[in-house]
Write a protein that holds these residues in place. Structure first.
Motif, mmCIF file in Angstrom:
data_model
loop_
_atom_site.group_PDB
_atom_site.id
_atom_site.type_symbol
_atom_site.label_atom_id
_atom_site.label_comp_id
_atom_site.label_asym_id
_atom_site.label_seq_id
_atom_site.Cartn_x
_atom_site.Cartn_y
_atom_site.Cartn_z
ATOM 1 N N SER A 85 -22.930 -9.013 10.767
ATOM 2 C CA SER A 85 -23.025 -7.927 11.745
ATOM 3 C C SER A 85 -21.722 -7.627 12.468
ATOM 4 N N THR A 86 -20.601 -8.156 11.985
ATOM 5 C CA THR A 86 -19.349 -7.842 12.653
ATOM 6 C C THR A 86 -18.944 -6.407 12.330
ATOM 7 N N LYS A 87 -18.139 -5.830 13.204
ATOM 8 C CA LYS A 87 -17.715 -4.448 13.023
ATOM 9 C C LYS A 87 -16.956 -4.277 11.706
ATOM 10 N N THR A 88 -16.119 -5.249 11.360
ATOM 11 C CA THR A 88 -15.335 -5.178 10.125
ATOM 12 C C THR A 88 -16.237 -5.182 8.898
ATOM 13 N N GLU A 89 -17.247 -6.049 8.918
ATOM 14 C CA GLU A 89 -18.158 -6.144 7.773
ATOM 15 C C GLU A 89 -18.993 -4.877 7.621
ATOM 16 N N ILE A 90 -19.449 -4.350 8.734
ATOM 17 C CA ILE A 90 -20.218 -3.109 8.672
ATOM 18 C C ILE A 90 -19.351 -1.965 8.152
ATOM 19 N N ARG A 91 -18.115 -1.876 8.664
ATOM 20 C CA ARG A 91 -17.208 -0.820 8.228
ATOM 21 C C ARG A 91 -16.904 -0.943 6.748
ATOM 22 N N ASP A 100 -26.427 3.400 5.357
ATOM 23 C CA ASP A 100 -26.855 2.779 6.609
ATOM 24 C C ASP A 100 -26.716 1.269 6.468
ATOM 25 N N TYR A 101 -26.878 0.564 7.615
ATOM 26 C CA TYR A 101 -26.641 -0.877 7.647
ATOM 27 C C TYR A 101 -27.602 -1.470 8.662
ATOM 28 N N LEU A 102 -28.572 -2.254 8.197
ATOM 29 C CA LEU A 102 -29.517 -2.912 9.088
ATOM 30 C C LEU A 102 -29.203 -4.397 9.170
ATOM 31 N N THR A 103 -29.165 -4.917 10.392
ATOM 32 C CA THR A 103 -28.875 -6.331 10.597
ATOM 33 C C THR A 103 -30.166 -7.135 10.586
ATOM 34 N N LYS A 104 -30.185 -8.206 9.795
ATOM 35 C CA LYS A 104 -31.345 -9.095 9.769
ATOM 36 C C LYS A 104 -31.206 -10.149 10.871
ATOM 37 N N PRO A 105 -32.319 -10.555 11.498
ATOM 38 C CA PRO A 105 -33.676 -10.053 11.232
ATOM 39 C C PRO A 105 -33.890 -8.691 11.892
ATOM 40 N N SER A 106 -34.576 -7.824 11.187
ATOM 41 C CA SER A 106 -34.948 -6.525 11.745
ATOM 42 C C SER A 106 -36.454 -6.354 11.571
ATOM 43 N N THR A 107 -37.047 -5.569 12.423
ATOM 44 C CA THR A 107 -38.496 -5.378 12.359
ATOM 45 C C THR A 107 -38.859 -4.401 11.252
#
Length: 260
Positions: A85-91, A100-107
């Motif tokens: 979930s770091t900004k670099t990894e998402i970018r 899109d990019y969902l961080t686990k755990p997500s509902t």
């Protein structure tokens, strides 16, 4: 029925995603790793892909890169699911072409909302292109045989060429096309060049030149009027591009065609 491919190596998470999607009326397809996911995507051509990043063998980044390089799967909406979930990894994921990019755990609610948002955006874009695909006043270019097979009929790039067809007579650029279809300019350039052998700007100019030829042959408009009618704000730019494509000036080309 909307088809969604879930690429997830953890059986428990994969089953939760599958059950949730099926309960919402989606056709859900499962893949336990990246390599199987690529095979499933190429076989089933899903409407959307959900993909974990950290997987043995081929990770999610590799899956996305592979799918984007294949004309059959290049434009399938793609959502990452990951504990990263770091900004670099998402970018990094977004730069590869993720939607899109969902961080686990997500509902389950967050997952369904992300899917709905992406599918709604796709539907809205298609409706927009249909609304824009109307005859352009004064050009009559749609009736010319010169333009019937001009733009590629590649299904994966339909939205790109629909937008060009609907707006070529305006002063559009690569950035306008990229924004309309939801890609970065750099990614769209690479995608179109890989599938057609030519960049986006080439196809914009090709479409304009076809309209110019039609107007030169079928109307008495001046070259200045024609330049403005097909989206050129600078007369000098218009003359340079016409000479580059036809080896002569618009007036000389018109005269030569009238003599034939």
């Amino acid at each position: 029925m909307i088809k969604i491919l879930v690429i997830e190596d953890e059986p428990e998470s994969r089953d939760i995603f599958l059950d949730s999607l099926q309960a919402e009326g989606f056709e859900a397809i499962a893949a336990e790793n990246g390599l199987v996911g690529i095979q499933q995507a190429q076989e089933h051509l899903p409407d959307l892909v959900l993909c974990d990043i950290l997987m043995p063998g081929l990770d999610g980044y590799g899956v996305l890169t592979t799918l984007r390089q294949n004309p059959l799967t290049a434009t399938i909406p793609f959502i990452f699911l990951s504990a990263k979930s770091t900004k670099t990894e998402i970018r990094h994921g977004m730069n590869l072409g993720a939607d899109d990019y969902l961080t686990k755990p997500s509902t389950v609610e967050e997952l369904l909302e992300a899917i709905a948002t992406r599918l709604e955006k796709q539907a809205t874009m298609r409706q927009c292109y249909v609304a824009q695909s109307q005859p352009v006043p004064s050009t009559d270019a749609d009736t010319s045989a010169d333009t019937q097979s001009l733009l590629p009929t590649c299904p994966q790039l339909k939205e790109v060429f629909d937008f060009i067809e609907a707006n070529y007579y305006q002063s559009i650029t690569l950035c306008d096309v990229a924004q309309a279809v939801g890609y970065s300019a750099a990614y769209l350039t690479d995608l179109v060049r890989r599938q057609t052998g030519k960049p986006v700007n080439h196809w914009i100019v090709e479409r304009r030149m076809a309209a110019v030829r039609t107007l030169l042959l079928e109307t008495n408009q001046s070259t200045n009027q024609i330049a403005e009618a097909v989206g050129y704000q600078n007369e000098g730019h218009f003359f340079r591009q016409f000479r580059q494509y036809h080896g002569t000036t618009p007036k000389a080309w018109r005269k030569a065609q009238q003599i034939k």
